[in-house]
Design a protein around this motif. Structure first.
Motif, PDB file in Angstrom:
ATOM      1  N   GLN A 109      63.556  44.643  61.078  1.00 30.46           N
ATOM      2  CA  GLN A 109      64.637  45.491  61.609  1.00 30.46           C
ATOM      3  C   GLN A 109      64.944  45.194  63.070  1.00 30.46           C
ATOM      4  O   GLN A 109      66.113  45.065  63.453  1.00 30.46           O
ATOM      5  CB  GLN A 109      64.243  46.966  61.447  1.00 30.46           C
ATOM      6  CG  GLN A 109      65.237  47.948  62.041  1.00 30.46           C
ATOM      7  CD  GLN A 109      64.787  49.382  61.864  1.00 30.46           C
ATOM      8  OE1 GLN A 109      64.621  49.856  60.749  1.00 30.46           O
ATOM      9  NE2 GLN A 109      64.573  50.084  62.970  1.00 30.46           N
ATOM     10  N   ILE A 110      63.891  45.085  63.911  1.00 29.67           N
ATOM     11  CA  ILE A 110      64.144  44.946  65.355  1.00 29.67           C
ATOM     12  C   ILE A 110      63.542  43.681  65.952  1.00 29.67           C
ATOM     13  O   ILE A 110      63.646  43.469  67.157  1.00 29.67           O
ATOM     14  CB  ILE A 110      63.632  46.182  66.130  1.00 29.67           C
ATOM     15  CG1 ILE A 110      62.099  46.293  66.052  1.00 29.67           C
ATOM     16  CG2 ILE A 110      64.307  47.444  65.637  1.00 29.67           C
ATOM     17  CD1 ILE A 110      61.530  47.422  66.916  1.00 29.67           C
ATOM     18  N   GLY A 111      62.911  42.859  65.143  1.00 33.22           N
ATOM     19  CA  GLY A 111      62.343  41.620  65.648  1.00 33.22           C
ATOM     20  C   GLY A 111      60.853  41.739  65.917  1.00 33.22           C
ATOM     21  O   GLY A 111      60.319  42.822  66.151  1.00 33.22           O
ATOM     22  N   GLU A 112      60.184  40.577  65.901  1.00 37.35           N
ATOM     23  CA  GLU A 112      58.731  40.541  66.004  1.00 37.35           C
ATOM     24  C   GLU A 112      58.222  41.109  67.321  1.00 37.35           C
ATOM     25  O   GLU A 112      57.319  41.958  67.346  1.00 37.35           O
ATOM     26  CB  GLU A 112      58.248  39.098  65.832  1.00 37.35           C
ATOM     27  CG  GLU A 112      56.750  38.928  65.946  1.00 37.35           C
ATOM     28  CD  GLU A 112      56.337  37.470  65.831  1.00 37.35           C
ATOM     29  OE1 GLU A 112      55.253  37.203  65.289  1.00 37.35           O
ATOM     30  OE2 GLU A 112      57.107  36.607  66.292  1.00 37.35           O
ATOM     31  N   LYS A 113      58.765  40.664  68.439  1.00 35.80           N
ATOM     32  CA  LYS A 113      58.240  41.054  69.749  1.00 35.80           C
ATOM     33  C   LYS A 113      58.292  42.561  69.941  1.00 35.80           C
ATOM     34  O   LYS A 113      57.284  43.189  70.315  1.00 35.80           O
ATOM     35  CB  LYS A 113      59.019  40.350  70.855  1.00 35.80           C
ATOM     36  CG  LYS A 113      58.554  40.717  72.256  1.00 35.80           C
ATOM     37  CD  LYS A 113      59.393  40.022  73.319  1.00 35.80           C
ATOM     38  CE  LYS A 113      58.980  40.447  74.719  1.00 35.80           C
ATOM     39  NZ  LYS A 113      59.823  39.801  75.768  1.00 35.80           N
ATOM     40  N   ASP A 114      59.456  43.146  69.705  1.00 37.53           N
ATOM     41  CA  ASP A 114      59.617  44.585  69.941  1.00 37.53           C
ATOM     42  C   ASP A 114      58.825  45.412  68.936  1.00 37.53           C
ATOM     43  O   ASP A 114      58.225  46.434  69.299  1.00 37.53           O
ATOM     44  CB  ASP A 114      61.089  44.970  69.885  1.00 37.53           C
ATOM     45  CG  ASP A 114      61.866  44.514  71.116  1.00 37.53           C
ATOM     46  OD1 ASP A 114      61.216  44.115  72.112  1.00 37.53           O
ATOM     47  OD2 ASP A 114      63.109  44.539  71.077  1.00 37.53           O
ATOM     48  N   ALA A 115      58.815  44.994  67.677  1.00 36.54           N
ATOM     49  CA  ALA A 115      58.098  45.763  66.657  1.00 36.54           C
ATOM     50  C   ALA A 115      56.599  45.777  66.928  1.00 36.54           C
ATOM     51  O   ALA A 115      55.953  46.832  66.850  1.00 36.54           O
ATOM     52  CB  ALA A 115      58.382  45.186  65.270  1.00 36.54           C
ATOM     53  N   VAL A 116      56.040  44.622  67.259  1.00 36.55           N
ATOM     54  CA  VAL A 116      54.606  44.550  67.537  1.00 36.55           C
ATOM     55  C   VAL A 116      54.276  45.346  68.785  1.00 36.55           C
ATOM     56  O   VAL A 116      53.259  46.069  68.829  1.00 36.55           O
ATOM     57  CB  VAL A 116      54.154  43.080  67.674  1.00 36.55           C
ATOM     58  CG1 VAL A 116      52.708  43.007  68.145  1.00 36.55           C
ATOM     59  CG2 VAL A 116      54.316  42.357  66.338  1.00 36.55           C
ATOM     60  N   ARG A 117      55.114  45.251  69.805  1.00 36.02           N
ATOM     61  CA  ARG A 117      54.853  46.030  71.030  1.00 36.02           C
ATOM     62  C   ARG A 117      54.919  47.530  70.750  1.00 36.02           C
ATOM     63  O   ARG A 117      54.103  48.302  71.277  1.00 36.02           O
ATOM     64  CB  ARG A 117      55.860  45.652  72.120  1.00 36.02           C
ATOM     65  CG  ARG A 117      55.622  46.379  73.442  1.00 36.02           C
ATOM     66  CD  ARG A 117      54.227  46.147  73.969  1.00 36.02           C
ATOM     67  NE  ARG A 117      53.946  46.928  75.170  1.00 36.02           N
ATOM     68  CZ  ARG A 117      52.733  47.297  75.547  1.00 36.02           C
ATOM     69  NH1 ARG A 117      51.672  46.959  74.820  1.00 36.02           N
ATOM     70  NH2 ARG A 117      52.559  48.006  76.651  1.00 36.02           N
ATOM     71  N   ILE A 119      57.626  53.733  59.108  1.00 39.24           N
ATOM     72  CA  ILE A 119      58.093  52.399  58.748  1.00 39.24           C
ATOM     73  C   ILE A 119      56.967  51.413  59.048  1.00 39.24           C
ATOM     74  O   ILE A 119      56.404  51.401  60.142  1.00 39.24           O
ATOM     75  CB  ILE A 119      59.390  52.007  59.489  1.00 39.24           C
ATOM     76  CG1 ILE A 119      59.846  50.617  59.045  1.00 39.24           C
ATOM     77  CG2 ILE A 119      59.230  52.087  61.000  1.00 39.24           C
ATOM     78  CD1 ILE A 119      61.226  50.232  59.540  1.00 39.24           C
ATOM     79  N   MET A 120      56.592  50.619  58.051  1.00 38.35           N
ATOM     80  CA  MET A 120      55.480  49.691  58.224  1.00 38.35           C
ATOM     81  C   MET A 120      55.868  48.579  59.195  1.00 38.35           C
ATOM     82  O   MET A 120      57.048  48.256  59.366  1.00 38.35           O
ATOM     83  CB  MET A 120      55.076  49.107  56.876  1.00 38.35           C
ATOM     84  CG  MET A 120      54.413  50.122  55.962  1.00 38.35           C
ATOM     85  SD  MET A 120      53.814  49.363  54.425  1.00 38.35           S
ATOM     86  CE  MET A 120      52.863  50.725  53.747  1.00 38.35           C
ATOM     87  N   LEU A 121      54.857  47.985  59.814  1.00 37.51           N
ATOM     88  CA  LEU A 121      55.105  46.976  60.847  1.00 37.51           C
ATOM     89  C   LEU A 121      55.901  45.799  60.292  1.00 37.51           C
ATOM     90  O   LEU A 121      56.841  45.319  60.945  1.00 37.51           O
ATOM     91  CB  LEU A 121      53.783  46.497  61.445  1.00 37.51           C
ATOM     92  CG  LEU A 121      53.892  45.388  62.504  1.00 37.51           C
ATOM     93  CD1 LEU A 121      54.803  45.790  63.645  1.00 37.51           C
ATOM     94  CD2 LEU A 121      52.503  45.024  63.024  1.00 37.51           C
ATOM     95  N   HIS A 122      55.552  45.302  59.110  1.00 34.19           N
ATOM     96  CA  HIS A 122      56.285  44.142  58.590  1.00 34.19           C
ATOM     97  C   HIS A 122      57.744  44.487  58.301  1.00 34.19           C
ATOM     98  O   HIS A 122      58.624  43.619  58.409  1.00 34.19           O
ATOM     99  CB  HIS A 122      55.587  43.563  57.350  1.00 34.19           C
ATOM    100  CG  HIS A 122      55.727  44.362  56.096  1.00 34.19           C
ATOM    101  ND1 HIS A 122      54.900  45.423  55.793  1.00 34.19           N
ATOM    102  CD2 HIS A 122      56.598  44.265  55.050  1.00 34.19           C
ATOM    103  CE1 HIS A 122      55.239  45.922  54.619  1.00 34.19           C
ATOM    104  NE2 HIS A 122      56.268  45.243  54.152  1.00 34.19           N
ATOM    105  N   GLU A 123      58.025  45.734  57.982  1.00 37.06           N
ATOM    106  CA  GLU A 123      59.407  46.166  57.774  1.00 37.06           C
ATOM    107  C   GLU A 123      60.125  46.313  59.116  1.00 37.06           C
ATOM    108  O   GLU A 123      61.304  45.952  59.248  1.00 37.06           O
ATOM    109  CB  GLU A 123      59.431  47.485  57.017  1.00 37.06           C
ATOM    110  CG  GLU A 123      58.862  47.398  55.605  1.00 37.06           C
ATOM    111  CD  GLU A 123      58.723  48.751  54.938  1.00 37.06           C
ATOM    112  OE1 GLU A 123      58.962  48.830  53.726  1.00 37.06           O
ATOM    113  OE2 GLU A 123      58.367  49.724  55.633  1.00 37.06           O
ATOM    114  N   LEU A 124      59.422  46.842  60.111  1.00 38.14           N
ATOM    115  CA  LEU A 124      60.025  47.025  61.426  1.00 38.14           C
ATOM    116  C   LEU A 124      60.342  45.684  62.069  1.00 38.14           C
ATOM    117  O   LEU A 124      61.346  45.548  62.779  1.00 38.14           O
ATOM    118  CB  LEU A 124      59.087  47.846  62.315  1.00 38.14           C
ATOM    119  CG  LEU A 124      59.653  48.322  63.647  1.00 38.14           C
ATOM    120  CD1 LEU A 124      60.872  49.213  63.446  1.00 38.14           C
ATOM    121  CD2 LEU A 124      58.593  49.065  64.472  1.00 38.14           C
ATOM    122  N   ILE A 125      59.508  44.678  61.832  1.00 38.90           N
ATOM    123  CA  ILE A 125      59.785  43.339  62.349  1.00 38.90           C
ATOM    124  C   ILE A 125      61.120  42.840  61.808  1.00 38.90           C
ATOM    125  O   ILE A 125      61.928  42.255  62.536  1.00 38.90           O
ATOM    126  CB  ILE A 125      58.638  42.376  61.979  1.00 38.90           C
ATOM    127  CG1 ILE A 125      57.393  42.693  62.817  1.00 38.90           C
ATOM    128  CG2 ILE A 125      59.062  40.915  62.179  1.00 38.90           C
ATOM    129  CD1 ILE A 125      56.161  41.907  62.420  1.00 38.90           C
TER     130      ILE A 125
END
Length: 404
Positions: free
Chosen positions: A88-96, A80-86
């Motif tokens: 799904q679970i929000g910016e902070k958690d996806a980037v971490r 799952i690409m980062l922009h898609e994961l953001i």
């Protein structure tokens, strides 16, 4: 459960692993790890390096499960690409989550360099190409997102691809800092290092059930009873002996390994190759110049018994590989099928069972299983020895999907 079938390549590159001695089990271990594959070996190593008394139990010969069929592509980017994961679970958690995967690449390299054997760890870029023109915007969005958060990557258009690869597509995302490895040599090396640190290895020892016995766990196996303060299940795609897996799909995939290809100068740095289409085709090279080509995922958990089915899928993959590398004389020398797992929310399962104290899990489902195993081993080490780990909540088993 039959987790792989066919002719495997990695076992031909090394000798089978055998524990250096027949161990007399301790009266009690700090931790017993169930499973001797990538997750079990890396977790045991992290614990042994922390001075804990550990044992690994495996119902098979050591490292003969999924590690024998692991493709050895190590990438910080996920299915799952980062922009898609953001989204799904929000910016902070996806980037971490992506940062942890990126850091795990360096951790894997550090482990590889400390092992007593050569494991063919080689840094490679990855090329994820747009399978069709409609995916170009998706690729560009991911490039913008990765760049925004400091992840090393490039975007290639058709012309740049044509200059650096024997094929061109509508566009591609190129990530840097990834790697390839011989996964079987790596696990063998980690197991050897664990023995050097005093860990005990027990092959052909299947865990049947686990009971609480005052402050300890009473672990009943096919051979002996073990006592431990904690237990960690790293059983991969097979059902763990305790607990019920929730929110994971176990499927199967196909792969073949080619003959050695002598000239690959038109392949940019022998980059790892995959695509936006799902299921995706992936291709990597080996140290002796072979191609590993995989894909054609199917919604069935067990590897097929039919050699004919495996060969048919390999022929399909061969046709796709020849379309990308028309000047390569690619032939099938090894062909196999293997089980693999994906979590429904795209996050691995790492942590303590929600209702069973001292029962822990590391189930690294997804295309980045080895990377998840690496980052998960440090999270579990901290949980076991009582250190605070601020990242543990990303993977806890009490979320909607996990282990019950």
């Amino acid at each position: 459960m039959k987790i792989h079938n066919g002719s495997l390549y990695w076992p031909t590159t090394t000798t089978p692993f055998t524990p250096k001695t027949t161990y007399e089990k301790l009266d009690i271990y700090d931790v017993v790890i169930v499973g001797s594959g990538m997750s079990g070996a890396l977790t045991a190593l992290a614990l042994a390096e922390s001075g804990l008394k550990i044992a690994i139990l495996d119902k098979r010969e050591m490292a003969t499960g999924s590690s024998s069929a692991n493709t050895g592509l190590l990438q910080y980017s996920n299915d799952i690409m980062l922009h898609e994961l953001i989204g799904q679970i929000g910016e902070k958690d996806a980037v971490r989550f992506y940062q942890l995967c990126y850091e795990a690449m360096d951790d894997l390299e550090r482990v590889a360099k400390k092992l007593p054997n050569e494991v063919d760890f080689i840094r490679r870029p990855s090329i994820c190409y747009a399978s069709d023109e409609n995916d170009v915007e998706k690729i560009k969005a991911e490039y913008d997102t990765l760049t925004k958060y400091g992840f090393p990557c490039d975007y290639w258009g058709r012309n740049e691809m044509a200059e650096k690869m024997p094929f061109t597509k509508h566009g591609a995302l190129v990530t840097h800092g990834d790697a390839e490895i011989n996964p079987l040599k790596f696990v063998h090396g980690v197991l050897t290092r664990i023995e050097e640190l005093g860990g005990h290895l027990f092959p052909y020892t299947e865990v049947m059930d686990v009971f609480e016995d005052n402050d300890y766990l009473d672990i009943r196996t096919s051979n002996n009873t073990f006592k431990a303060k904690q237990i960690i299940y790293t059983t991969g795609y097979e059902t763990p002996p305790v607990g019920k897996r929730i929110g994971a799909d176990i499927n199967r995939s196909f792969a073949f390994v080619s003959n050695p290809i002598s000239k690959q100068s038109d392949w940019y740095e022998q980059a790892l190759i995959w695509e936006t289409q799902r299921p995706y085709l992936y291709i990597r090279s080996t140290v002796d110049g072979r191609l590993i080509v995989g894909g054609l995922d199917e919604d069935k958990a067990e590897a097929p018994d039919s050699e004919e089915v495996i060969q048919q899928r390999a022929e399909n993959l061969l046709q796709q590989a020849r379309e990308l590398f028309p000047d390569y004389d690619i032939q099938i020398e090894y062909a196999y099928a293997a089980s693999f797992g994906e979590s429904i929310d795209n996050i691995p399962f790492i942590g303590e069972h929600p209702t069973k104290s001292n029962h822990y899990y590391l189930l690294g489902y997804g295309g980045n299983g080895t990377v998840y195993s690496m980052l998960g081993s440090y999270i579990l080490r901290d949980l076991i020895i009582g250190n605070r780990n601020e990242d543990a909540d990303l993977f806890h088993l009490e979320r909607r999907y996990g282990v019950r």
